[in-house]
Design an enzyme around this catalytic site. Sequence first.
Site, PDB file in Angstrom:
ATOM      1  N   SER A 186      15.166  21.228 -13.927  1.00 20.32           N
ATOM      2  CA  SER A 186      14.021  22.076 -14.223  1.00 20.32           C
ATOM      3  C   SER A 186      14.525  23.392 -14.810  1.00 20.32           C
ATOM      4  CB  SER A 186      13.250  22.343 -12.932  1.00 20.32           C
ATOM      5  OG  SER A 186      12.512  23.544 -13.047  1.00 20.32           O
TER       6      SER A 186
ATOM      7  N   HIS B 134       0.825  -1.220   0.000  1.00 22.64           N
ATOM      8  CA  HIS B 134       0.000   0.000   0.000  1.00 22.64           C
ATOM      9  C   HIS B 134       0.858   1.268   0.000  1.00 22.64           C
ATOM     10  CE1 HIS B 134      -3.523  -2.519   1.166  1.00 22.64           C
ATOM     11  NE2 HIS B 134      -2.602  -3.192   1.843  1.00 22.64           N
TER      12      HIS B 134
END
Length: 517
Positions: free
Chosen positions: A302, A181
């Site tokens: 970036s 999970h």
Amino acid sequence: MKPKSSFDRKNPKKAGTRFNRDLYRGRLATGPDPEITRFISSLKEDLRIAEADLAVNQVHSLLLQKAGILSARERRQILIGLGRARREIERMKESWPPPEIAKSFVDIHPLIESYVIKSSGLKVGGKLHLAKSRNDQVATDIRMVTRSEVLEIARELLSLLSHLLALAEKEKETVFPAFTHTQPAQITSYGHYLLAHFGALCRDLERFSDVYPRLNLLPLGAGATAGSRIRLDRNLAARCLGFDGIIDNSTDAVSSRDLFLEIGAGLLSLTVSLSRMAADFILWSAPPSRMVELPDEYADTSSAMPQKKNPDPLEMVRGKSQLILGLFTHLAATPAGLPTGYHKDFQDLKVSLFQILEESRSSLRVMNLIVPGLILHRERMAELSSQSGVAALDLAETLAQKAGLPFREAHRLVGSLVRETQKRGLELSQANPDWIPGLAALFARSGIKNLAEFLVPLQLLRNRKSLGGPSPAEVTRMVRQGKLRVHKLRKEWETRQRKVQRSRRLLDSQIRNIASR
Ligand code: ARG
């Protein structure tokens, strides 16, 4: 903007280029409309099959000679013509297809035939297409291209599998949190984690081993659909082109595309496996995890945020499986409901199939760089393996095993202990058993004197001895078995590769001999 064309729709007979445009058009009173020609053309994509189509023609000429249709001299002329076709295509490769070719041909097959006719004359070159059709030719070409791609993919996969095994052995004591999970679940090792991917990728390769005998069968000699009056030695053609046999029924040979589905499904599975591995590395290279890191040369940045180090190649690998699923849908949907026989609908299938092959191969190559190149932050792995109650199950199992407590009861008690530690903002190793009535006595019965001493991740890892579990001994055993499995697969694929190469060399030397006579 409408493309310029010399074609006169009102008077089609007058217009257009004459360069063998009419090779197949005896049935039609006019030349082709340029826009229709462009629309139905596969010439651009056919560059991929040109080499295979030349080989197919070389072998077909041999069969025609054996059947007494071509004399040795005629075959020699045809082979020279095919050599010329190869050189011409090679010359035009960089700006393929040149406009004058694109105007006149809808695919590579008449182009090659026209070079042969140009070179050897209609009397000789005009015999080349007897007892074959573009339908069996293209089906053969696609299989040959797919075969060489699959051989390459197998080579890349074998290399990735070996990287995984070597790393698994090396990192078998590198403690690592396993997740369920997306939450820390149990202690494992990075080596054991890698073996999970080894398993999936090994099955992917074994799936190709299953498909290969069906892939490596020859359609050529099937003709358009129902064979020919001329009985050619199809088995000889198969041997010359490196196939293991022929597709018997001629209609099946030209009208079935289930192989594309099989190959596509195999590659879809492979790219799903790769995409899951990529998803892990993306997650674990990001804060707050930071357990792994891409080497700078594999990362991107970036344009705006100066601090960023982005895992672009991994994200691309993750995305490719969705792209391939889209292409796979095309492979599955097109033949469904199509009547038996060749249909032009098939033409675009080869584009999708080749794209799937190309995209999955490039993902595989990238993962072959990244998996061994990834920087491992082992201290961070160890740190995360001693947080978030990752060792809770080890504690509960110990109580059940050593103090004879029913597991359900041990589960409840340890769960309560975790709750208490989290309330206090502490880790499990800092817990006090006195917070839970009766727990201290059970600890004593289980031989746990000090929780911090008991909860040492490496120690817990060494004790996780279940079959297939992460204890270093089990990892060593699985690596050993994995090596045997890879060895067997490598031998199999090398044999396949050698067989194809041998047939290629044989054909080349035969052609050289004949053409130089
Ligand atoms: N370019 C065609 C293809 O890729 C070749 C076969 C054409 N056959 C035909 N009957 N039109 O499928």
